[in-house]
Scaffold this motif. Sequence first.
Motif, PDB file in Angstrom:
ATOM      1  N   GLN A 197       7.917  -0.681 -14.398  1.00  0.00           N
ATOM      2  CA  GLN A 197       9.306  -0.371 -14.730  1.00  0.00           C
ATOM      3  C   GLN A 197      10.260  -1.447 -14.227  1.00  0.00           C
ATOM      4  OE1 GLN A 197      10.002   2.290 -16.661  1.00  0.00           O
ATOM      5  NE2 GLN A 197       7.789   2.677 -16.691  1.00  0.00           N
ATOM      6  N   GLY A 198       9.898  -2.111 -13.124  1.00  0.00           N
ATOM      7  CA  GLY A 198      10.761  -3.126 -12.529  1.00  0.00           C
ATOM      8  C   GLY A 198       9.956  -4.323 -12.079  1.00  0.00           C
ATOM      9  N   THR A 199      10.511  -5.073 -11.133  1.00  0.00           N
ATOM     10  CA  THR A 199       9.859  -6.291 -10.665  1.00  0.00           C
ATOM     11  C   THR A 199       9.550  -6.271  -9.169  1.00  0.00           C
ATOM     12  OG1 THR A 199      12.019  -7.350 -10.314  1.00  0.00           O
ATOM     13  CG2 THR A 199      10.960  -7.697 -12.461  1.00  0.00           C
ATOM     14  N   SER A 200       9.695  -5.137  -8.516  1.00  0.00           N
ATOM     15  CA  SER A 200       9.533  -5.088  -7.062  1.00  0.00           C
ATOM     16  C   SER A 200       8.066  -5.109  -6.659  1.00  0.00           C
ATOM     17  CB  SER A 200      10.204  -3.841  -6.487  1.00  0.00           C
ATOM     18  OG  SER A 200       9.448  -2.683  -6.800  1.00  0.00           O
ATOM     19  N   ASP A 201       7.806  -5.636  -5.470  1.00  0.00           N
ATOM     20  CA  ASP A 201       6.459  -5.613  -4.912  1.00  0.00           C
ATOM     21  C   ASP A 201       5.989  -4.190  -4.660  1.00  0.00           C
ATOM     22  OD1 ASP A 201       6.461  -8.358  -4.956  1.00  0.00           O
ATOM     23  OD2 ASP A 201       6.675  -8.613  -2.790  1.00  0.00           O
ATOM     24  N   ALA A 202       6.920  -3.275  -4.439  1.00  0.00           N
ATOM     25  CA  ALA A 202       6.552  -1.879  -4.186  1.00  0.00           C
ATOM     26  C   ALA A 202       5.750  -1.298  -5.338  1.00  0.00           C
ATOM     27  CB  ALA A 202       7.801  -1.044  -3.932  1.00  0.00           C
ATOM     28  N   GLU A 203       6.096  -1.672  -6.566  1.00  0.00           N
ATOM     29  CA  GLU A 203       5.354  -1.156  -7.721  1.00  0.00           C
ATOM     30  C   GLU A 203       3.925  -1.664  -7.726  1.00  0.00           C
ATOM     31  OE1 GLU A 203       6.801  -0.065 -11.874  1.00  0.00           O
ATOM     32  OE2 GLU A 203       8.223  -1.610 -11.240  1.00  0.00           O
ATOM     33  N   VAL A 204       3.732  -2.909  -7.319  1.00  0.00           N
ATOM     34  CA  VAL A 204       2.375  -3.452  -7.235  1.00  0.00           C
ATOM     35  C   VAL A 204       1.549  -2.626  -6.251  1.00  0.00           C
ATOM     36  CG1 VAL A 204       1.003  -5.471  -6.566  1.00  0.00           C
ATOM     37  CG2 VAL A 204       3.127  -5.775  -7.858  1.00  0.00           C
ATOM     38  N   ILE A 205       2.130  -2.310  -5.108  1.00  0.00           N
ATOM     39  CA  ILE A 205       1.427  -1.513  -4.097  1.00  0.00           C
ATOM     40  C   ILE A 205       1.074  -0.140  -4.648  1.00  0.00           C
ATOM     41  CG2 ILE A 205       1.564  -0.473  -1.805  1.00  0.00           C
ATOM     42  CD1 ILE A 205       3.511  -2.687  -1.016  1.00  0.00           C
ATOM     43  N   THR A 206       2.016   0.505  -5.336  1.00  0.00           N
ATOM     44  CA  THR A 206       1.751   1.863  -5.844  1.00  0.00           C
ATOM     45  C   THR A 206       0.611   1.868  -6.858  1.00  0.00           C
ATOM     46  OG1 THR A 206       3.436   1.686  -7.596  1.00  0.00           O
ATOM     47  CG2 THR A 206       4.145   2.557  -5.474  1.00  0.00           C
ATOM     48  N   HIS A 207       0.542   0.852  -7.727  1.00  0.00           N
ATOM     49  CA  HIS A 207      -0.555   0.792  -8.699  1.00  0.00           C
ATOM     50  C   HIS A 207      -1.893   0.591  -7.999  1.00  0.00           C
ATOM     51  CE1 HIS A 207       1.463   1.208 -12.486  1.00  0.00           C
ATOM     52  NE2 HIS A 207       2.259   0.163 -12.294  1.00  0.00           N
ATOM     53  N   LEU A 208      -1.921  -0.299  -7.000  1.00  0.00           N
ATOM     54  CA  LEU A 208      -3.166  -0.527  -6.265  1.00  0.00           C
ATOM     55  C   LEU A 208      -3.634   0.748  -5.569  1.00  0.00           C
ATOM     56  CD1 LEU A 208      -2.544  -4.022  -4.613  1.00  0.00           C
ATOM     57  CD2 LEU A 208      -4.122  -3.502  -6.486  1.00  0.00           C
ATOM     58  N   ILE A 209      -2.697   1.465  -4.989  1.00  0.00           N
ATOM     59  CA  ILE A 209      -3.042   2.710  -4.294  1.00  0.00           C
ATOM     60  C   ILE A 209      -3.619   3.728  -5.271  1.00  0.00           C
ATOM     61  CG2 ILE A 209      -2.037   4.729  -3.146  1.00  0.00           C
ATOM     62  CD1 ILE A 209      -0.134   2.762  -1.709  1.00  0.00           C
ATOM     63  N   GLN A 210      -2.992   3.873  -6.404  1.00  0.00           N
ATOM     64  CA  GLN A 210      -3.452   4.886  -7.348  1.00  0.00           C
ATOM     65  C   GLN A 210      -4.801   4.531  -7.965  1.00  0.00           C
ATOM     66  OE1 GLN A 210      -0.452   7.347  -9.499  1.00  0.00           O
ATOM     67  NE2 GLN A 210       0.772   5.479  -9.376  1.00  0.00           N
ATOM     68  N   MET A 211      -5.115   3.249  -8.076  1.00  0.00           N
ATOM     69  CA  MET A 211      -6.391   2.844  -8.663  1.00  0.00           C
ATOM     70  C   MET A 211      -7.551   2.950  -7.678  1.00  0.00           C
ATOM     71  SD  MET A 211      -5.545  -0.458 -11.086  1.00  0.00           S
ATOM     72  CE  MET A 211      -4.938  -1.460  -9.733  1.00  0.00           C
TER      73      MET A 211
END
Length: 455
Positions: free
Chosen positions: A129-143
Amino acid sequence: MKSHQNSAGLAAAWNVSDASSVVYYLLHGLQHRGSDSAGIASGNGETVKVYKSFGMLAESFNPEKLAELDGQYALGQVRMATESDMGTANLQPLMVRAHQGSFAIATAGMISNAPSLRKHMEADGLIFQGTSDAEVITHLIQMAPGKLVDKIETATQILKGPYAFILMTRHTMYAVVSRLAISQLYYVPYQDGYLFASETSAFGMFDVGKPIAIEPGQMIFLGRHGFTTRQMDVGAKYPCAMEAVYYSREDSLFKDQSVHKIRQKLGEALAKGESEKADIVIGVPDTAISAAAAFARELKIPYEIGLIKNRYVGSTFVRPIKEQKEKEINTRLNAISSIVKGKSVFLVDDSIQKGKTASFLCRLLKEAGAKEVHLRIASPEIKHSCFYGTEYMDQSKLICANYDLDEMKELFHADSLRFLRLEDFEEILGDSICTACMSGRYFGKLYDYDPGKEN
């Protein structure tokens, strides 16, 4: 696309009454770390709620809004935006509705391999949805497989760079510091739980003990079993030297030392090499005041308040747009003519990057009647681009990298110019710090990012 450090203040409260209000006050002690947006998430054991908006903390929250964020658990962030991440989707804490339950996350620092991770994830069909590093972390966690605590640890094994984050579910909390501990997190026991913050100044209005730094590569897990630590990786503390020079508030600690006292030592060391004569010493508000006063004491000449800061205008560093930075230099500081007129002045500042503020202030003091302006910088020359820095700046824009002292003196319209020597600076702060922007040296074998190449 490069990943840039997120200048942010993080705060959290676990198992304390009225947690969102507690986090609100913690964030007030971190407002200097970013004034572009503010957000708080709360957990009450059943749900997670988030409210966030652009602007400073006091502009974003009121008692009614805080009352809606009920619960014993809360997580917040104040943040400086860069030109590439000013969108609404980048406001934090991020709220994630996952199959294992909703959680909120807020980050600080920088994930150096975020661009390549994002590229691979998008190729696999994941949506950002955006460009923040936080989104990268959330995807890694969920996978990742396993329980949430194991998912987080798995994610950290993939991430590179100096980052810190706090993740909160409806009743648990996880505080993580990467093995490159440039970005720090501290905690203190409070009531029946704990408080967390990215700088010790946040704890100032609470009756707590000495803050404890989370170790590099460590995760603190708070849940039904209370306080648990997990060492996920081997690391070492190499905090950014600019924390002591500029970023941290004077009532904070840097490597267990008072930032105020460190800046005093820098001012004293700067004075010991002085050969010029002047009538008075003036410090640039606010981060150079301690150094300037100590510089004056060492030379036994008067320290005066010759510059007044307009406190209703933000720092020129924590504004995201180039045009705003340049215009606000002219509005946030004024010279007191009655103090400087006819005087030879030592002007002490904390550091120089592009040199626009230094040039403006030398000109301002001379227009106010100063006879001479001798510019003194209480840190070494910043000559190198820092790929882990709060605001990446190309070396071509760093004035110390492109001009010698005589050339800078002319550009600034100063009568003389001198910086603190790097060896004196490192003697005061110790060797286990990152001085990459000054020395070009990163942290030895811990350096895992090749400048000019994407991970």
